[in-house]
Design an enzyme around this catalytic site. Structure first.
Site, PDB file in Angstrom:
ATOM      1  CB  THR A  33     -63.117  50.455-116.137  1.00  0.00           C
ATOM      2  OG1 THR A  33     -62.952  50.148-114.751  1.00  0.00           O
ATOM      3  CG2 THR A  33     -62.378  51.740-116.457  1.00  0.00           C
ATOM      4  CG  ASP A  89     -54.600  48.184-121.368  1.00  0.00           C
ATOM      5  OD1 ASP A  89     -54.749  47.727-120.222  1.00  0.00           O
ATOM      6  OD2 ASP A  89     -55.465  48.889-121.950  1.00  0.00           O
ATOM      7  N   GLY A 140     -63.009  41.029-122.683  1.00  0.00           N
ATOM      8  CA  GLY A 140     -63.624  40.548-123.908  1.00  0.00           C
ATOM      9  C   GLY A 140     -65.132  40.420-123.797  1.00  0.00           C
ATOM     10  CB  ILE A 141     -67.343  38.501-121.514  1.00  0.00           C
ATOM     11  CG1 ILE A 141     -68.790  38.033-121.645  1.00  0.00           C
ATOM     12  CG2 ILE A 141     -67.043  39.001-120.117  1.00  0.00           C
ATOM     13  CD1 ILE A 141     -69.095  36.815-120.800  1.00  0.00           C
ATOM     14  N   GLY A 142     -67.046  41.813-121.587  1.00  0.00           N
ATOM     15  CA  GLY A 142     -67.638  43.119-121.344  1.00  0.00           C
ATOM     16  C   GLY A 142     -67.812  43.908-122.630  1.00  0.00           C
ATOM     17  CG  HIS A 145     -62.762  41.345-109.215  1.00  0.00           C
ATOM     18  ND1 HIS A 145     -62.429  42.160-108.156  1.00  0.00           N
ATOM     19  CD2 HIS A 145     -64.073  41.555-109.454  1.00  0.00           C
ATOM     20  CE1 HIS A 145     -63.496  42.840-107.781  1.00  0.00           C
ATOM     21  NE2 HIS A 145     -64.505  42.491-108.557  1.00  0.00           N
ATOM     22  N   GLY A 154     -57.652  47.023-123.048  1.00  0.00           N
ATOM     23  CA  GLY A 154     -58.453  48.155-123.510  1.00  0.00           C
ATOM     24  C   GLY A 154     -57.806  48.894-124.657  1.00  0.00           C
ATOM     25  NE  ARG A 211     -61.774  44.950-110.982  1.00  0.00           N
ATOM     26  CZ  ARG A 211     -62.926  44.442-111.387  1.00  0.00           C
ATOM     27  NH1 ARG A 211     -62.930  43.411-112.209  1.00  0.00           N
ATOM     28  NH2 ARG A 211     -64.065  44.955-110.976  1.00  0.00           N
TER      29      ARG A 211
END
Length: 578
Positions: A444, A555, A402-404, A217, A557, A542
């Site tokens: 996630t 982080d 970001g894209i998620g 990834h 998130g 990850r």
């Protein structure tokens, strides 16, 4: 770099559409991914694999007779949502139960495990096996923490061949577990990969240097060394995998040893280069007294356009050797000759579930408009910060946060708007928004945000307008739901923001503050806590194998949650008089 794309946010969906159009002999499209276009034996076990897109031929290219029955395909480098996994599994199942198998990454574990429970609740016997072949991501004593990389193929192939032979679910699971225990991989990279629309690669390697210990990834390597010759690379990889502590149980110097070998290109290394490396790999293994059985050289599990290579050794016994040699006919992987099965009915459609909107009081319906406004404010905040969130995530992760978040909040707003127009109350709007976020974003963060909004919606309900007490209870319920996924304060995740935000909100409400004031106070605590994660080392996800690289960077998130709490606070704030 990626040169050919339209809207980067649509890349994965458009890729799947094109893949299906080009491979209709083997696959058909369902919600969440693809399934076989040919019929399987009634009562047989179905193998459903999956993960993020960007790894072709994994995972869709491995769907076909002798291999997977279906593949759940997430966004680029993001796990599919549990809804996608469940949908693919229900479309692929043959009545003999379902085995879900995937690489061992946090988002995949969350979503495949939840899909397993949903399928079991619906009467479909389902099991999971996570692939853990990457020796660089954890020690042998912590093998359960290792990532799944190119060893996905050996596990999938063995389990699928057992299912094709008519084995029951228990036996197929036993084979998959054994194949996983007897598979070891290690990878290197010479340059990072670039997602569509990105100006920079997820990571860089200095000219003339090589990152060692790659995931699939775009995670940075565990170490770095000068780029060796082809023979030197072969020696590095083989030596790592033949280390005595990496030999599976039952494999030793005194007994005959057979191994299937996978020399895998990660995206930009030419086949000719792989063959030069493989010549030395083969010689080294034979010198070590290892018998090579049906090796594979080529692109098997890639990392988009990464320039890199991985080597996998799959230690065989008589059963695994038979299963490894069994015939396959899939779009990207073929072996031997299969008896072509009849096609499924192209007119078959997935069952569409009509979402019933439960009744709501006028006060709750009115509050639903405020919920929609808050979600729209979150969308604007995510759009404003999408590139920075991706940059932060790429420091020690895969750069997809970001894209998620972008995909998730867009889906949440669309679902919320539709629900509001249908007369839904605030609780139902939050619940449907969370479900849409989880389904569209995957990964996630998709699972976490889906759980959070659903918990908040359940606390708010549709009977009355949300007040400070019900919102505070909802935030506490969301915190409990997310803590159940395993992270704790100090792990460098969104939990490091959510827990202090929850505590500050509850304290302010208990002190008598109105909702807007309490939320604004807690939001500032959240933003401060997000910035403080820069001083933490990640212990989950990850980023864990690259902990030191993330020091000094907050982080992703946690950062997005801090920004979101502040954006919602602005919506809740009293509007100045005209």
């Amino acid at each position: 770099m990626t040169r050919l794309f339209n809207d980067p946010g649509d890349f994965a969906d458009e890729m799947i559409d094109g893949f299906v159009a080009a491979n209709q002999r083997w696959v058909r499209r369902v919600h969440g991914g693809v399934v076989r276009a040919t019929r399987s034996a009634p009562g047989s076990v179905a193998l459903v694999v999956g993960g993020g897109s960007g790894h072709y031929p994994a995972f869709g290219g491995l769907v076909g007779q002798g291999l997977a029955h279906g593949a759940a395909l997430g966004n680029l480098f993001a796990s599919p949502s549990w809804q996608q996994v469940r949908s693919v599994a229900k479309s692929a199942q043959n009545g003999g139960g379902v085995l879900l198998s995937y690489g061992n990454y946090a988002g995949d574990v969350l979503n495949f495990d939840k899909a397993q429970q949903k399928l079991i609740d619906e009467g479909i016997e389902t099991r999971t096996v996570a692939v853990t072949d990457d020796i660089s991501s954890a020690s042998i004593t912590d093998k359960h923490k290792r990532r799944g990389i190119a060893g996905d193929l050996t596990v999938f192939k063995s389990a699928a061949a057992a299912a094709e032979e008519g084995a029951d679910l228990d036996d197929v699971v036993r084979v998959a577990v054994k194949a996983n225990e007897r598979t070891r991989s290690v990878g290197v990279a010479f340059s990072g990969c670039s997602l569509p629309g990105a100006d920079e690669p997820l990571f860089t390697v200095p000219e003339g240097r090589m990152a060692v210990g790659m995931g699939i990834h775009g995670e940075p390597g565990i170490g770095e060394t000068d780029v060796p010759t082809a023979d030197g690379l072969a020696e590095l990889l083989v030596e790592a995998l033949l280390a005595s502590d990496e030999l599976p149980d039952g494999v030793d110097e005194a007994r005959g040893r057979k191994v299937a070998v996978l020399l895998n290109g990660l995206g930009s290394v030419k086949y000719e280069e792989l063959f030069v490396v493989y010549a030395r790999v083969d010689a080294l293994l034979r010198e070590a007294g290892v018998e090579v059985v049906e090796p594979e050289v080529g692109e098997l599990v890639t990392s988009f356009d990464m320039a890199g290579v991985s080597l996998t050794l799959f230690w065989l016994d008589d059963e695994l050797e038979r299963l490894w040699a069994a015939p396959v006919d899939a779009p990207a992987y073929k072996k031997g000759s299969v008896d072509v099965a009849s096609r499924t009915d192209d007119a078959e459609q997935e069952a569409r579930v009509e979402i019933a909107i439960p009744p709501a009081t006028p006060a709750s319906q009115q509050a639903a408009h405020l919920v929609l406004s808050a979600l729209e404010a979150v969308r604007a905040t995510v759009e404003e910060n999408v590139d920075e969130l991706g940059r932060i995530d790429a420091v020690a992760g895969d750069g997809d946060h970001g894209i998620g978040m972008q995909r998730g909040i867009h889906a949440a707003v669309a679902a919320a708007r539709e629900a509001v127009l249908a007369g839904a109350g605030a609780g139902t709007v939050l619940d449907l928004a969370g479900d849409a976020w989880s389904d569209r974003a995957g990964g996630t963060s998709g699972a976490l945000w889906g759980a959070a909004l659903a918990s908040l919606g359940a606390a708010v309900g549709d009977e009355a307008a949300p007040d400070r007490a019900s919102v505070s209870r909802g935030v506490s319920a969301a915190t409990e739901a997310i803590l159940e996924f395993g992270a704790t304060v100090g792990d460098k995740t969104m939990v490091d923001v959510l827990v202090p935000f929850d505590a500050a909100l509850s304290a302010a409400v208990d002190d008598g503050a109105d909702l807007a004031t309490a939320w604004a106070t807690a939001a500032e605590v959240a933003v401060t806590a997000a910035a403080a994660t820069a001083d933490l080392l990640p212990k989950m996800g990850r980023a864990r194998p690259h902990a030191e690289k993330s020091l000094g960077t907050p982080d992703a998130g946690a950062t997005s949650l801090g920004l979101i709490t502040r954006a919602v606070g602005r919506v809740l704030a009293p509007q100045p008089a005209a």
